[in-house]
Design a protein around this motif. Structure first.
Motif, PDB file in Angstrom:
ATOM      1  N   TYR A   1      37.528  30.879  48.450  1.00  0.00           N
ATOM      2  CA  TYR A   1      38.103  31.414  47.221  1.00  0.00           C
ATOM      3  C   TYR A   1      39.617  31.336  47.309  1.00  0.00           C
ATOM      4  O   TYR A   1      40.191  31.675  48.333  1.00  0.00           O
ATOM      5  N   GLN A   2      40.233  30.919  46.240  1.00  0.00           N
ATOM      6  CA  GLN A   2      41.698  30.923  46.174  1.00  0.00           C
ATOM      7  C   GLN A   2      42.109  31.715  44.942  1.00  0.00           C
ATOM      8  O   GLN A   2      41.743  31.371  43.815  1.00  0.00           O
ATOM      9  N   ASN A   3      42.859  32.761  45.167  1.00  0.00           N
ATOM     10  CA  ASN A   3      43.352  33.592  44.078  1.00  0.00           C
ATOM     11  C   ASN A   3      44.442  32.823  43.319  1.00  0.00           C
ATOM     12  O   ASN A   3      45.392  32.333  43.917  1.00  0.00           O
ATOM     13  N   LEU A   4      44.315  32.741  42.022  1.00  0.00           N
ATOM     14  CA  LEU A   4      45.293  32.023  41.209  1.00  0.00           C
ATOM     15  C   LEU A   4      46.097  32.961  40.306  1.00  0.00           C
ATOM     16  O   LEU A   4      46.714  32.519  39.349  1.00  0.00           O
ATOM     17  N   SER A   5      46.107  34.244  40.626  1.00  0.00           N
ATOM     18  CA  SER A   5      46.752  35.226  39.747  1.00  0.00           C
ATOM     19  C   SER A   5      48.264  35.316  39.918  1.00  0.00           C
ATOM     20  O   SER A   5      48.908  36.074  39.203  1.00  0.00           O
ATOM     21  N   SER A   6      48.821  34.593  40.873  1.00  0.00           N
ATOM     22  CA  SER A   6      50.268  34.619  41.118  1.00  0.00           C
ATOM     23  C   SER A   6      50.793  36.029  41.369  1.00  0.00           C
ATOM     24  O   SER A   6      51.924  36.346  41.014  1.00  0.00           O
ATOM     25  N   GLY A   7      49.948  36.872  41.952  1.00  0.00           N
ATOM     26  CA  GLY A   7      50.383  38.217  42.313  1.00  0.00           C
ATOM     27  C   GLY A   7      50.436  39.206  41.171  1.00  0.00           C
ATOM     28  O   GLY A   7      50.877  40.335  41.353  1.00  0.00           O
ATOM     29  N   ILE A   8      49.979  38.818  39.987  1.00  0.00           N
ATOM     30  CA  ILE A   8      49.990  39.736  38.849  1.00  0.00           C
ATOM     31  C   ILE A   8      48.824  40.701  38.993  1.00  0.00           C
ATOM     32  O   ILE A   8      47.683  40.298  39.138  1.00  0.00           O
TER      33      ILE A   8
END
Length: 170
Positions: A83-90
């Motif tokens: 899994y790769q989080n794509l939320s950019s830290g938001i």
């Protein structure tokens, strides 16, 4: 256990919410021993379990991923998936984008449901999606959106990796 690990964040948030492992287990349907192992870094967690835990703790699953995209731990690796989080830290967004890679033959797991909606977009390979017992195949460049309150799960019955984008709403 470092705070920036999934287990460390889960434990910190659980304690902040004044929940015991027992109460979190009861609310998520996940065993106490499994939750304890995750918190101690002794077991990995599926997106299915992570979503249940996140819903109970009232956060997006992306909360559990590192905020620093330059660090390797912004990804979550398991033997059969990545899994790769794509939320950019938001944080606290109304939706959560995650890039998932399922390895060949990843076909174990049980259907689960959660609040909101889920959007899938297939980047590479062939994904089998099961929603309320009915299966469909999605191929590269195909997408599908559904009510995530319906019991669902994803499978890779093929002999190649499947990469897809999952966007879940709260």
């Amino acid at each position: 256990m470092p705070f920036d690990s999934i287990g460390g964040k889960m434990k910190s948030l659980r304690k902040e919410r004044k929940l015991t492992l027992k109460s979190l287990a009861e609310q998520t349907g996940v065993s106490i021993s499994f939750l304890s192992q995750v918190e101690r870094g002794k077991s990995s967690v599926t997106l299915e379990s992570l979503k249940k835990i996140a819903d109970t703790l009232d956060v997006s699953p992306s909360f559990f991923f590192s905020e620093d995209r330059s660090q390797e731990n912004s990804d979550y690796n398991h033997e059969q998936f990545h899994y790769q989080n794509l939320s950019s830290g938001i944080r606290d967004a109304v939706f959560s984008p995650i890039l998932v890679t399922l390895k060949p033959g990843e076909n174990k797991g049980s259907a689960f449901s959660h609040s909101g909606h889920e959007f899938l977009f297939i980047i590479e390979g062939k994904l089998t999606v099961e929603i309320e017992g009915e299966r469909m195949e999605l191929h590269e460049q195909q997408s599908f959106m559904f009510d995530a309150r319906k019991a669902h799960y994803w499978f890779n019955f093929s002999d190649q990796n499947v990469r897809f984008l999952v966007v879940s709403s709260k």
